[in-house]
Scaffold this motif. Structure first.
Motif, PDB file in Angstrom:
ATOM      1  N   LEU A  90      39.636  39.386  42.502  1.00 31.78           N
ATOM      2  CA  LEU A  90      39.431  39.717  43.909  1.00 31.78           C
ATOM      3  C   LEU A  90      39.996  38.617  44.799  1.00 31.78           C
ATOM      4  CD1 LEU A  90      38.224  41.154  46.365  1.00 31.78           C
ATOM      5  CD2 LEU A  90      36.010  40.129  45.776  1.00 31.78           C
ATOM      6  N   GLU A  91      39.763  37.360  44.452  1.00 25.65           N
ATOM      7  CA  GLU A  91      40.279  36.257  45.258  1.00 25.65           C
ATOM      8  C   GLU A  91      41.803  36.272  45.290  1.00 25.65           C
ATOM      9  OE1 GLU A  91      38.329  32.870  43.492  1.00 25.65           O
ATOM     10  OE2 GLU A  91      36.849  32.849  45.106  1.00 25.65           O
ATOM     11  N   THR A  92      42.422  36.616  44.171  1.00 20.34           N
ATOM     12  CA  THR A  92      43.888  36.694  44.118  1.00 20.34           C
ATOM     13  C   THR A  92      44.401  37.793  45.036  1.00 20.34           C
ATOM     14  OG1 THR A  92      43.958  35.854  41.851  1.00 20.34           O
ATOM     15  CG2 THR A  92      45.880  37.086  42.609  1.00 20.34           C
ATOM     16  N   VAL A  93      43.787  38.976  44.960  1.00 18.27           N
ATOM     17  CA  VAL A  93      44.207  40.083  45.827  1.00 18.27           C
ATOM     18  C   VAL A  93      44.010  39.707  47.291  1.00 18.27           C
ATOM     19  CG1 VAL A  93      43.748  42.467  46.512  1.00 18.27           C
ATOM     20  CG2 VAL A  93      43.744  41.853  44.089  1.00 18.27           C
ATOM     21  N   ALA A  94      42.864  39.137  47.620  1.00 15.11           N
ATOM     22  CA  ALA A  94      42.562  38.780  49.008  1.00 15.11           C
ATOM     23  C   ALA A  94      43.578  37.785  49.550  1.00 15.11           C
ATOM     24  CB  ALA A  94      41.150  38.197  49.099  1.00 15.11           C
ATOM     25  N   GLU A  95      43.950  36.816  48.726  1.00 16.92           N
ATOM     26  CA  GLU A  95      44.916  35.812  49.163  1.00 16.92           C
ATOM     27  C   GLU A  95      46.274  36.434  49.469  1.00 16.92           C
ATOM     28  OE1 GLU A  95      47.139  31.789  47.441  1.00 16.92           O
ATOM     29  OE2 GLU A  95      45.543  32.749  46.286  1.00 16.92           O
ATOM     30  N   HIS A  96      46.704  37.357  48.621  1.00  9.72           N
ATOM     31  CA  HIS A  96      48.037  37.945  48.791  1.00  9.72           C
ATOM     32  C   HIS A  96      48.066  39.031  49.866  1.00  9.72           C
ATOM     33  CE1 HIS A  96      48.856  35.819  45.053  1.00  9.72           C
ATOM     34  NE2 HIS A  96      50.127  36.031  45.274  1.00  9.72           N
ATOM     35  N   VAL A  97      46.964  39.745  50.018  1.00 11.03           N
ATOM     36  CA  VAL A  97      46.924  40.822  51.011  1.00 11.03           C
ATOM     37  C   VAL A  97      46.593  40.267  52.389  1.00 11.03           C
ATOM     38  CG1 VAL A  97      45.745  42.967  51.660  1.00 11.03           C
ATOM     39  CG2 VAL A  97      46.396  42.570  49.291  1.00 11.03           C
ATOM     40  N   ASP A 130      52.441  44.194  45.268  1.00  9.34           N
ATOM     41  CA  ASP A 130      53.794  43.657  45.154  1.00  9.34           C
ATOM     42  C   ASP A 130      54.014  42.924  43.840  1.00  9.34           C
ATOM     43  OD1 ASP A 130      54.722  44.427  47.798  1.00  9.34           O
ATOM     44  OD2 ASP A 130      53.401  42.863  48.584  1.00  9.34           O
ATOM     45  N   ASP A 131      52.990  42.225  43.372  1.00 11.62           N
ATOM     46  CA  ASP A 131      53.115  41.400  42.177  1.00 11.62           C
ATOM     47  C   ASP A 131      52.012  41.718  41.184  1.00 11.62           C
ATOM     48  OD1 ASP A 131      55.338  39.561  43.058  1.00 11.62           O
ATOM     49  OD2 ASP A 131      53.871  39.093  44.614  1.00 11.62           O
ATOM     50  N   VAL A 132      52.343  41.596  39.896  1.00 12.11           N
ATOM     51  CA  VAL A 132      51.374  41.759  38.819  1.00 12.11           C
ATOM     52  C   VAL A 132      51.110  40.388  38.204  1.00 12.11           C
ATOM     53  CG1 VAL A 132      50.833  42.863  36.625  1.00 12.11           C
ATOM     54  CG2 VAL A 132      52.184  44.096  38.320  1.00 12.11           C
ATOM     55  N   GLU A 174      39.264  52.038  56.747  1.00 10.95           N
ATOM     56  CA  GLU A 174      40.217  51.322  57.593  1.00 10.95           C
ATOM     57  C   GLU A 174      40.294  49.837  57.271  1.00 10.95           C
ATOM     58  OE1 GLU A 174      39.170  52.221  61.607  1.00 10.95           O
ATOM     59  OE2 GLU A 174      39.741  54.337  61.434  1.00 10.95           O
ATOM     60  N   ALA A 175      40.302  49.522  55.990  1.00 12.20           N
ATOM     61  CA  ALA A 175      40.426  48.145  55.504  1.00 12.20           C
ATOM     62  C   ALA A 175      40.890  48.226  54.052  1.00 12.20           C
ATOM     63  CB  ALA A 175      39.097  47.408  55.621  1.00 12.20           C
ATOM     64  N   PRO A 176      41.377  47.128  53.480  1.00  9.84           N
ATOM     65  CA  PRO A 176      41.806  47.164  52.076  1.00  9.84           C
ATOM     66  C   PRO A 176      40.689  47.605  51.145  1.00  9.84           C
ATOM     67  CG  PRO A 176      42.586  45.165  53.138  1.00  9.84           C
ATOM     68  CD  PRO A 176      41.656  45.824  54.112  1.00  9.84           C
ATOM     69  N   VAL A 177      41.049  48.423  50.158  1.00 16.49           N
ATOM     70  CA  VAL A 177      40.118  48.866  49.117  1.00 16.49           C
ATOM     71  C   VAL A 177      40.658  48.372  47.784  1.00 16.49           C
ATOM     72  CG1 VAL A 177      39.034  50.812  47.948  1.00 16.49           C
ATOM     73  CG2 VAL A 177      39.455  50.919  50.421  1.00 16.49           C
ATOM     74  N   VAL A 178      39.908  47.517  47.120  1.00 17.00           N
ATOM     75  CA  VAL A 178      40.299  46.967  45.830  1.00 17.00           C
ATOM     76  C   VAL A 178      39.515  47.680  44.741  1.00 17.00           C
ATOM     77  CG1 VAL A 178      40.463  44.883  44.413  1.00 17.00           C
ATOM     78  CG2 VAL A 178      40.707  44.721  46.906  1.00 17.00           C
ATOM     79  N   ILE A 179      40.215  48.250  43.774  1.00 12.70           N
ATOM     80  CA  ILE A 179      39.572  48.880  42.626  1.00 12.70           C
ATOM     81  C   ILE A 179      39.492  47.834  41.522  1.00 12.70           C
ATOM     82  CG2 ILE A 179      39.634  50.746  40.955  1.00 12.70           C
ATOM     83  CD1 ILE A 179      39.231  51.689  43.839  1.00 12.70           C
ATOM     84  N   ALA A 180      38.280  47.431  41.179  1.00 16.21           N
ATOM     85  CA  ALA A 180      38.055  46.366  40.190  1.00 16.21           C
ATOM     86  C   ALA A 180      37.285  46.942  39.010  1.00 16.21           C
ATOM     87  CB  ALA A 180      37.286  45.214  40.818  1.00 16.21           C
ATOM     88  N   THR A 181      37.907  46.978  37.844  1.00 14.61           N
ATOM     89  CA  THR A 181      37.387  47.762  36.728  1.00 14.61           C
ATOM     90  C   THR A 181      37.660  47.084  35.392  1.00 14.61           C
ATOM     91  OG1 THR A 181      37.549  49.937  35.638  1.00 14.61           O
ATOM     92  CG2 THR A 181      39.550  49.070  36.644  1.00 14.61           C
ATOM     93  N   GLY A 182      36.949  47.537  34.388  1.00 11.65           N
ATOM     94  CA  GLY A 182      37.247  47.133  33.029  1.00 11.65           C
ATOM     95  C   GLY A 182      38.270  48.026  32.365  1.00 11.65           C
ATOM     96  N   LYS A 183      38.671  49.081  33.031  1.00 10.59           N
ATOM     97  CA  LYS A 183      39.625  50.016  32.449  1.00 10.59           C
ATOM     98  C   LYS A 183      41.020  49.397  32.323  1.00 10.59           C
ATOM     99  CE  LYS A 183      37.679  54.546  33.611  1.00 10.59           C
ATOM    100  NZ  LYS A 183      37.634  54.966  32.214  1.00 10.59           N
ATOM    101  N   LEU A 204      45.790  48.299  45.064  1.00  9.64           N
ATOM    102  CA  LEU A 204      45.202  46.965  44.966  1.00  9.64           C
ATOM    103  C   LEU A 204      44.211  47.014  43.818  1.00  9.64           C
ATOM    104  CD1 LEU A 204      44.542  46.291  48.762  1.00  9.64           C
ATOM    105  CD2 LEU A 204      46.570  45.703  47.414  1.00  9.64           C
ATOM    106  N   VAL A 205      44.527  46.321  42.722  1.00 13.61           N
ATOM    107  CA  VAL A 205      43.829  46.567  41.468  1.00 13.61           C
ATOM    108  C   VAL A 205      43.466  45.263  40.763  1.00 13.61           C
ATOM    109  CG1 VAL A 205      44.236  47.381  39.102  1.00 13.61           C
ATOM    110  CG2 VAL A 205      44.785  48.857  41.045  1.00 13.61           C
TER     111      VAL A 205
END
Length: 227
Positions: free
Chosen positions: A157-164, A74-76, A35-44, A61-62
């Motif tokens: 992660l900081e970028t995703v957190a800021e936008h989400v 929304d943005d890449v 019940e919160a944002p899940v960010v997948i952070a990978t080298g893939k 959220l990647v």
């Protein structure tokens, strides 16, 4: 009831089966129900974590390619250029080596900002060539990643957190490798699974007794409702 904290999850070595390859399907339901944002952070490469989010059924959220590509839903954002990594690969091939992935090379086919080389290939000439181009080689335990020295998962992660719209200090990160250290530094709480390398274990707030997906599931159980 207290809300779940945001999650930051690596893939290889963290969501994988005990033998280390292939996603353990037991992680799907807990991640989907979180019940919160899940960010997948990978080298893939970028398409892989996007597809994982799609099939699990969570917002996309990647942070991909060790921070080289960030997708906020929304943005890449591209934080590096593949051209330099491609130049390293060409020089590596000219020296008589290869990526080690076979002629189709699906590991790199859709990679936008870096090049991955099979662990069976010699790393020292790769490091020397990369350094000559101003790049670095990161050994994640699954591949050698030739990448720009600046991008990392933590910045992503900081970028995703800021936008989400969530505080990264409120997030919980789980990983297994040196490339997860930057997310451990940004997230408020971090776990290294038992199979993690020594750098990740030293950087984590807690080293789990369980390995791979077993460790991640134990961490999720521990932090659920703690947000």
């Amino acid at each position: 009831m207290t809300a779940d904290p945001p999650l930051v999850l690596d893939i290889d070595g963290t969501l994988t089966r005990p033998e280390g390859w292939g996603i353990d399907p037991r992680v799907f339901d807990p991640i989907r129900d979180w019940e919160a944002p899940v960010v997948i952070a990978t080298g893939k490469a970028f398409p892989y974590p996007v597809a994982l989010c799609h099939f699990v059924g969570i917002p996309e959220l990647v942070v991909a390619e060790n921070g080289g590509v960030v997708y906020t839903g929304d943005d890449v954002f591209f934080t590096a250029d593949r051209a330099a990594a491609q130049a390293v690969l060409e020089d590596y091939r000219a020296a008589g080596y290869s990526t080690g992935w076979g002629p189709e090379n699906t590991v790199n086919r859709w990679r936008e900002t870096e090049i991955a080389v099979n662990l069976e290939q010699p790393i020292e000439p790769l490091r020397e060539i990369a350094a000559a181009h101003g790049l670095e080689v990161v050994d994640t335990g699954y591949a050698y990643h030739v990448k720009d020295t600046d991008p990392n998962k933590g910045d992503g992660l900081e970028t995703v957190a800021e936008h989400v719209g969530f505080d990264p200090e409120a997030a919980v990160a789980v990983g297994d490798s040196i490339n997860d250290v930057s997310t451990f530094e940004v997230a408020g709480r971090s776990f290294a699974v038992a199979n993690a390398d020594e750098t990740a274990k030293a950087a984590a707030d807690e080293v789990l007794e369980e390995a791979h997906a077993d460790g991640t599931l134990a961490a999720l159980e521990q932090v659920r409702g703690s947000g």
